[in-house]
Design a protein around this motif. Sequence first.
Motif, short mmCIF file in Angstrom:
data_model
loop_
_atom_site.label_atom_id
_atom_site.label_comp_id
_atom_site.label_asym_id
_atom_site.label_seq_id
_atom_site.Cartn_x
_atom_site.Cartn_y
_atom_site.Cartn_z
N LEU A 140 -31.53 29.27 26.38
CA LEU A 140 -30.98 30.60 26.14
C LEU A 140 -31.64 31.67 27.00
CD1 LEU A 140 -30.58 30.53 22.24
CD2 LEU A 140 -28.81 30.24 23.97
N GLU A 141 -32.95 31.55 27.22
CA GLU A 141 -33.65 32.57 28.00
C GLU A 141 -33.39 32.44 29.50
OE1 GLU A 141 -37.75 32.58 26.71
OE2 GLU A 141 -37.26 34.12 25.20
N SER A 142 -32.68 31.38 29.89
CA SER A 142 -32.28 31.27 31.31
C SER A 142 -31.05 32.13 31.60
CB SER A 142 -31.96 29.80 31.64
OG SER A 142 -30.77 29.37 30.99
N VAL A 143 -30.45 32.68 30.55
CA VAL A 143 -29.27 33.54 30.69
C VAL A 143 -29.75 34.99 30.74
CG1 VAL A 143 -27.07 34.22 29.67
CG2 VAL A 143 -27.90 31.87 29.41
N PRO A 144 -29.42 35.72 31.79
CA PRO A 144 -29.97 37.08 32.00
C PRO A 144 -29.75 38.04 30.83
CG PRO A 144 -28.88 36.31 33.99
CD PRO A 144 -28.58 35.30 32.93
N ASP A 145 -28.59 37.97 30.17
CA ASP A 145 -28.32 38.94 29.11
C ASP A 145 -28.59 38.39 27.70
OD1 ASP A 145 -26.17 37.21 29.45
OD2 ASP A 145 -24.71 38.64 28.67
N PHE A 146 -29.36 37.28 27.61
CA PHE A 146 -29.78 36.75 26.32
C PHE A 146 -31.27 37.01 26.12
CE2 PHE A 146 -26.47 33.09 25.67
CZ PHE A 146 -25.47 34.04 25.56
N GLU A 147 -31.65 37.36 24.90
CA GLU A 147 -33.06 37.53 24.56
C GLU A 147 -33.35 36.86 23.22
OE1 GLU A 147 -36.36 41.01 23.49
OE2 GLU A 147 -34.26 41.55 23.83
N VAL A 148 -34.27 35.90 23.21
CA VAL A 148 -34.69 35.26 21.96
C VAL A 148 -35.76 36.14 21.33
CG1 VAL A 148 -35.70 33.22 20.88
CG2 VAL A 148 -34.12 32.94 22.80
N VAL A 149 -35.41 36.81 20.24
CA VAL A 149 -36.33 37.78 19.63
C VAL A 149 -37.28 37.13 18.64
CG1 VAL A 149 -34.83 39.77 20.00
CG2 VAL A 149 -34.57 38.39 17.91
N MET A 181 -27.53 43.46 25.96
CA MET A 181 -28.42 42.32 25.72
C MET A 181 -28.11 41.71 24.35
SD MET A 181 -30.94 40.56 27.08
CE MET A 181 -31.70 41.64 28.31
N THR A 182 -27.89 40.41 24.32
CA THR A 182 -27.64 39.70 23.07
C THR A 182 -28.96 39.18 22.51
OG1 THR A 182 -25.42 39.01 23.78
CG2 THR A 182 -26.44 37.75 21.99
N LYS A 183 -29.31 39.65 21.31
CA LYS A 183 -30.56 39.24 20.67
C LYS A 183 -30.32 38.03 19.76
CE LYS A 183 -31.32 43.34 18.98
NZ LYS A 183 -31.99 44.46 18.24
N ILE A 184 -31.16 37.00 19.93
CA ILE A 184 -30.94 35.74 19.24
C ILE A 184 -32.19 35.32 18.45
CG2 ILE A 184 -30.30 33.30 19.54
CD1 ILE A 184 -29.34 34.36 22.46
N LEU A 185 -31.97 34.81 17.25
CA LEU A 185 -33.05 34.23 16.44
C LEU A 185 -32.75 32.75 16.25
CD1 LEU A 185 -34.60 35.76 13.21
CD2 LEU A 185 -34.13 33.32 13.39
N ASP A 215 -24.58 22.79 27.93
CA ASP A 215 -23.77 23.95 28.32
C ASP A 215 -23.09 24.61 27.14
OD1 ASP A 215 -24.50 23.46 30.91
OD2 ASP A 215 -22.61 22.55 31.52
N TYR A 216 -22.82 23.81 26.10
CA TYR A 216 -22.14 24.36 24.93
C TYR A 216 -23.00 25.40 24.22
CZ TYR A 216 -17.93 21.45 24.47
OH TYR A 216 -16.69 20.89 24.64
N ILE A 217 -24.32 25.27 24.32
CA ILE A 217 -25.21 26.22 23.61
C ILE A 217 -24.94 27.64 24.08
CG2 ILE A 217 -27.60 26.92 23.19
CD1 ILE A 217 -28.43 24.02 23.50
N VAL A 218 -24.92 27.82 25.39
CA VAL A 218 -24.70 29.16 25.95
C VAL A 218 -23.31 29.68 25.60
CG1 VAL A 218 -24.53 30.50 28.07
CG2 VAL A 218 -26.35 28.79 27.82
N SER A 219 -22.29 28.84 25.79
CA SER A 219 -20.93 29.30 25.52
C SER A 219 -20.72 29.58 24.03
CB SER A 219 -19.90 28.28 26.01
OG SER A 219 -20.08 27.02 25.42
N ARG A 239 -22.52 32.91 23.17
CA ARG A 239 -21.78 34.04 23.74
C ARG A 239 -20.52 34.33 22.94
NH1 ARG A 239 -22.71 36.61 28.00
NH2 ARG A 239 -23.89 34.98 29.07
N LYS A 240 -19.80 33.28 22.59
CA LYS A 240 -18.55 33.46 21.85
C LYS A 240 -18.82 34.07 20.47
CE LYS A 240 -14.16 31.08 21.43
NZ LYS A 240 -13.42 29.83 21.75
N VAL A 241 -19.84 33.57 19.78
CA VAL A 241 -20.19 34.08 18.46
C VAL A 241 -20.66 35.53 18.55
CG1 VAL A 241 -21.87 33.87 16.57
CG2 VAL A 241 -20.68 31.84 17.44
#
Length: 209
Positions: free
Chosen positions: A21-30, A1-5, A109-113, A116-118
């Motif tokens: 971001l929260e529409s992506v299964p392995d993303f979590e906005v903490v 799970m990728t945690k994002i602030l 779409d760039y937000i998710v990519s 993920r890349k970062v």
Amino acid sequence: MTKILIADNHPVVRLGVKTVLESVPDFEVVADVSSTTELFEQLKKVSPDVVMLEMDIPEINGIATLRKMKNEFPEAKVLMYSGQSEDVYALSTIRAGAYGYLSKAADVDYIVSAVRKVSEGNMFITNELAQRLAFDEGTQKPRRFFRKLSTREIEVLKLLASGKRNKEVAEGLNLNEKTVSTYKARLMRKLNVDNLVDLLQQAKALELY
């Protein structure tokens, strides 16, 4: 799970980015915050993998905030994003330690990519910017001049362009006035001007207004 602030002072923008971001299964906005004070408070409580940091977040400018984060929370990877000129600020923020730069004008779409890349430890800039930097060298005067400037010089020029006096620039960047005067002289030399009016015209050409 990728945690994002998410750090942005506009509630609607935070909500929009969070929804994407929260529409992506392995993303979590903490956490999501609206100021640098809140940002550093949350960084002590949560350990995000990626921080999405808005360039013009209040209290401390984005690049100064980025530097402070790199010193105090080096494990957090920072993705800068802004409505400001991608040509100017992408290289400036990456030089200061960001893993990437995302323009608010970019496709959703760039937000998710980008995140993920970062999160994987890779650098992110848009394809359009990469192509312009690679193939337009020398064709546009502002961009060529920009490449001569350091990150700190860009910060000083931006504040001068916003109407700040030397003393205010010094306070905003935690410098002394004499140092700001030195930066101003250096900027005039690098941008090939000999007065403040022409310097601010160059700032306008660099889209710093």
